[in-house]
Motif scaffolding. Structure first.
Motif, PDB file in Angstrom:
ATOM      1  N   VAL A  71      71.380  20.647  54.496  1.00 20.86           N
ATOM      2  CA  VAL A  71      72.420  20.077  55.349  1.00 20.86           C
ATOM      3  C   VAL A  71      71.970  20.133  56.804  1.00 20.86           C
ATOM      4  O   VAL A  71      71.553  21.199  57.273  1.00 20.86           O
ATOM      5  CB  VAL A  71      73.745  20.854  55.174  1.00 20.86           C
ATOM      6  N   PRO A  72      72.038  19.020  57.525  1.00 27.13           N
ATOM      7  CA  PRO A  72      71.660  19.064  58.944  1.00 27.13           C
ATOM      8  C   PRO A  72      72.502  20.084  59.710  1.00 27.13           C
ATOM      9  O   PRO A  72      73.721  20.153  59.538  1.00 27.13           O
ATOM     10  CB  PRO A  72      71.932  17.641  59.431  1.00 27.13           C
ATOM     11  N   LEU A  73      71.844  20.865  60.545  1.00 29.30           N
ATOM     12  CA  LEU A  73      72.563  21.842  61.360  1.00 29.30           C
ATOM     13  C   LEU A  73      73.604  21.148  62.233  1.00 29.30           C
ATOM     14  O   LEU A  73      74.712  21.674  62.424  1.00 29.30           O
ATOM     15  CB  LEU A  73      71.572  22.620  62.223  1.00 29.30           C
ATOM     16  N   ALA A  74      73.274  19.979  62.743  1.00 24.09           N
ATOM     17  CA  ALA A  74      74.204  19.249  63.607  1.00 24.09           C
ATOM     18  C   ALA A  74      75.508  18.943  62.879  1.00 24.09           C
ATOM     19  O   ALA A  74      76.598  18.966  63.485  1.00 24.09           O
ATOM     20  CB  ALA A  74      73.552  17.961  64.103  1.00 24.09           C
ATOM     21  N   TYR A  75      75.424  18.651  61.584  1.00 25.43           N
ATOM     22  CA  TYR A  75      76.631  18.356  60.809  1.00 25.43           C
ATOM     23  C   TYR A  75      77.547  19.577  60.743  1.00 25.43           C
ATOM     24  O   TYR A  75      78.773  19.462  60.895  1.00 25.43           O
ATOM     25  CB  TYR A  75      76.242  17.915  59.394  1.00 25.43           C
ATOM     26  N   VAL A  76      76.971  20.756  60.539  1.00 25.11           N
ATOM     27  CA  VAL A  76      77.773  21.977  60.449  1.00 25.11           C
ATOM     28  C   VAL A  76      78.411  22.296  61.792  1.00 25.11           C
ATOM     29  O   VAL A  76      79.579  22.707  61.857  1.00 25.11           O
ATOM     30  CB  VAL A  76      76.900  23.148  59.955  1.00 25.11           C
ATOM     31  N   LEU A  77      77.647  22.104  62.878  1.00 21.94           N
ATOM     32  CA  LEU A  77      78.223  22.331  64.210  1.00 21.94           C
ATOM     33  C   LEU A  77      79.428  21.440  64.445  1.00 21.94           C
ATOM     34  O   LEU A  77      80.465  21.882  64.976  1.00 21.94           O
ATOM     35  CB  LEU A  77      77.165  22.093  65.293  1.00 21.94           C
ATOM     36  N   PHE A 116      66.398  26.562  58.137  1.00 24.91           N
ATOM     37  CA  PHE A 116      65.050  26.041  58.342  1.00 24.91           C
ATOM     38  C   PHE A 116      64.989  25.334  59.681  1.00 24.91           C
ATOM     39  O   PHE A 116      65.759  24.408  59.949  1.00 24.91           O
ATOM     40  CB  PHE A 116      64.631  25.090  57.217  1.00 24.91           C
ATOM     41  N   LEU A 117      64.061  25.799  60.534  1.00 26.04           N
ATOM     42  CA  LEU A 117      63.884  25.284  61.893  1.00 26.04           C
ATOM     43  C   LEU A 117      62.443  24.842  62.050  1.00 26.04           C
ATOM     44  O   LEU A 117      61.558  25.668  62.314  1.00 26.04           O
ATOM     45  CB  LEU A 117      64.236  26.367  62.923  1.00 26.04           C
ATOM     46  N   PRO A 118      62.134  23.564  61.861  1.00 25.07           N
ATOM     47  CA  PRO A 118      60.750  23.095  61.874  1.00 25.07           C
ATOM     48  C   PRO A 118      60.016  23.486  63.148  1.00 25.07           C
ATOM     49  O   PRO A 118      60.516  23.319  64.259  1.00 25.07           O
ATOM     50  CB  PRO A 118      60.895  21.568  61.771  1.00 25.07           C
ATOM     51  N   GLY A 119      58.806  24.030  62.962  1.00 23.00           N
ATOM     52  CA  GLY A 119      57.937  24.350  64.085  1.00 23.00           C
ATOM     53  C   GLY A 119      58.173  25.690  64.737  1.00 23.00           C
ATOM     54  O   GLY A 119      57.391  26.095  65.603  1.00 23.00           O
ATOM     55  N   LEU A 120      59.230  26.398  64.338  1.00 22.60           N
ATOM     56  CA  LEU A 120      59.532  27.686  64.966  1.00 22.60           C
ATOM     57  C   LEU A 120      59.083  28.828  64.064  1.00 22.60           C
ATOM     58  O   LEU A 120      58.919  28.678  62.857  1.00 22.60           O
ATOM     59  CB  LEU A 120      61.019  27.795  65.262  1.00 22.60           C
ATOM     60  N   LEU A 158      70.319  23.651  57.064  1.00 20.10           N
ATOM     61  CA  LEU A 158      70.652  24.721  56.136  1.00 20.10           C
ATOM     62  C   LEU A 158      70.070  24.291  54.794  1.00 20.10           C
ATOM     63  O   LEU A 158      70.645  23.466  54.076  1.00 20.10           O
ATOM     64  CB  LEU A 158      72.170  24.912  56.048  1.00 20.10           C
ATOM     65  N   ALA A 159      68.899  24.819  54.472  1.00 19.98           N
ATOM     66  CA  ALA A 159      68.137  24.327  53.325  1.00 19.98           C
ATOM     67  C   ALA A 159      68.552  25.026  52.039  1.00 19.98           C
ATOM     68  O   ALA A 159      68.713  26.245  52.006  1.00 19.98           O
ATOM     69  CB  ALA A 159      66.646  24.522  53.569  1.00 19.98           C
ATOM     70  N   HIS A 160      68.710  24.227  50.998  1.00 20.69           N
ATOM     71  CA  HIS A 160      68.945  24.791  49.661  1.00 20.69           C
ATOM     72  C   HIS A 160      67.955  24.240  48.642  1.00 20.69           C
ATOM     73  O   HIS A 160      68.020  24.594  47.457  1.00 20.69           O
ATOM     74  CB  HIS A 160      70.382  24.559  49.198  1.00 20.69           C
TER      75      HIS A 160
END
Length: 395
Positions: free
Chosen positions: A158-164, A222-226, A202-204
């Motif tokens: 789920v995109p983090l932006a969607y949860v925010l 999951f935070l790509p590149g971090l 939020l990866a499942h």
């Protein structure tokens, strides 16, 4: 490449000795690897302590020297945990989202799986990757030992932006606390930058299946590149605030001393990096044609160039990047090399789309020093002796 020997010519002018065709094994619930293929991770406790009993290990490293392409099979993806792998029933798991938000919520996994999803291919790297070569270069190690704490997968969630948006996160909230459900209660403060909000999830799912327990089942951040430690596994809480939460993981643990005596905190991004995976440590090559291949990656974005040297970084030539180079994903590179049988030193260096060039070891150590432990991305050197034996050395 057969075993650890490269450039061995094979007789291919007849089918006389090919095994006869006949009925094969029956179908099964899962497809196993060939009995002729032996792949496995290496458990490790601290730099130089290997192999160790799995009960003493703090990580387990991916066999980079034996893989092809860029995607890491889920069962070979590197593992790092601070208190072992919890056995979590997804029906009982919950995610609390609270803090500076207008609608604090507790989500079940059914709620999470009902939300819109996205997928992307990206690497994940432990901050301790490369720690073998901080001060000395143990010669008898493989690329799995030196660089096996990085892997690439297709992540789904789920995109983090969607949860925010769903919980009405306050625009004044500039930080987020992410907490895991493991016994160590790993928790990290994460800045809510535009990049993190746009790319975080939020990866499942991983490589087309639910996350495996070692990688965060049933839910992880999951935070790509971090850095890997920010990608909280077994995610059970997100809290929004207007300042870092200053957990022990970012004070006592993931802050490191620099060459000038200062301590660097919140060093979150993984820098541009590369390594030759073949020929690499503990392999044996023969004079004549050899294919040089390896992996390059950057937390800043796409890899645009990889160069290789066979004379210890005195001269360089471009390697070919095989297939599309994706943002914040490992890219496979390759170059032809005709070895004349004299000692050689193999090195690679990568450049990303932001113009970041992977540093040589002298420049890296001058800036960072040797008291740190994390974010080592100096160029890796493999020495080839006159007998074709490949060993790890410092530049």
């Amino acid at each position: 490449m057969a075993g650890a020997t490269m450039a061995a010519p094979a007789a291919a002018d007849t089918l006389a000795e090919v095994p006869p065709r006949g009925p094969g094994a029956p179908l099964s619930a899962t497809s196993e690897r060939s009995g002729y293929v032996h792949l496995g991770r290496i458990p490790e406790s601290t730099p130089g302590r290997r192999p160790v009993d799995p009960g003493e290990a703090i990580n387990s490293k991916t066999p980079l020297g034996q893989l092809v392409g860029t995607i890491t099979p889920a069962d070979l993806h590197y593992e790092r945990s601070h208190a072992g792998v919890p056995d979590i029933d997804p029906a009982l798991h919950r995610l609390l989202v609270h803090g500076m938000a207008t609608r604090e919520r507790v989500f079940t996994m059914d709620d999470i799986r009902a939300m819109p999803t996205t997928s992307r291919i990206a690497f994940l790297e432990c901050t301790g990757n490369g720690w073998e070569n901080w001060k000395t270069a143990p010669p008898d190690v493989t690329v799995q030992n030196t660089h096996g704490l990085v892997s690439t997968s297709e992540w789904t969630g789920v995109p983090l932006a969607y949860v925010l948006d769903l919980v009405g996160a306050d625009p004044a909230a500039t930080w987020m606390l992410a907490e895991g459900g493991d016994g160590a209660a790993v928790a990290r403060s994460i800045p809510l930058t535009d990049e993190i909000i746009a790319e975080g999830m939020l990866a499942h799912g991983q490589n087309g299946e639910p996350l495996r327990p070692a990688h965060g089942f049933p839910l992880r951040l999951f935070l790509p590149g971090l850095e890997g430690n920010l990608n909280i596994k077994w995610l059970r809480r997100l809290k929004f605030g207007d300042r870092p939460f200053m957990t022990r993981w970012e004070t006592a643990r993931y802050t490191q001393l620099q060459a000038d005596g200062s301590a660097r905190q919140f060093q979150l991004r993984q820098e541009v990096n590369s390594v030759i995976t073949a020929p690499s440590g503990m392999m044996q090559i023969r004079p004549g044609f050899n294919r040089v291949t390896g992996l390059a990656w950057s937390g800043h974005g796409r890899i645009t160039r990889v160069e290789v040297s066979t004379d210890g970084a005195r001269t360089w030539r471009d390697a070919a990047i095989a297939g599309p180079a994706l943002p914040k994903a490992q890219a496979r590179f390759q170059a032809d090399w005709v070895w004349d049988g004299t000692p050689a030193r193999l090195v690679s260096r990568a450049t990303d789309e932001k113009g970041n060039l992977q540093p040589d070891r002298a420049r890296f150590i001058a800036q960072t020093g040797t008291n740190a432990l994390f974010h080592y991305n100096a160029q890796q050197t493999w020495a080839v002796d006159a007998e074709g034996r490949v060993r790890n050395v410092l530049a």
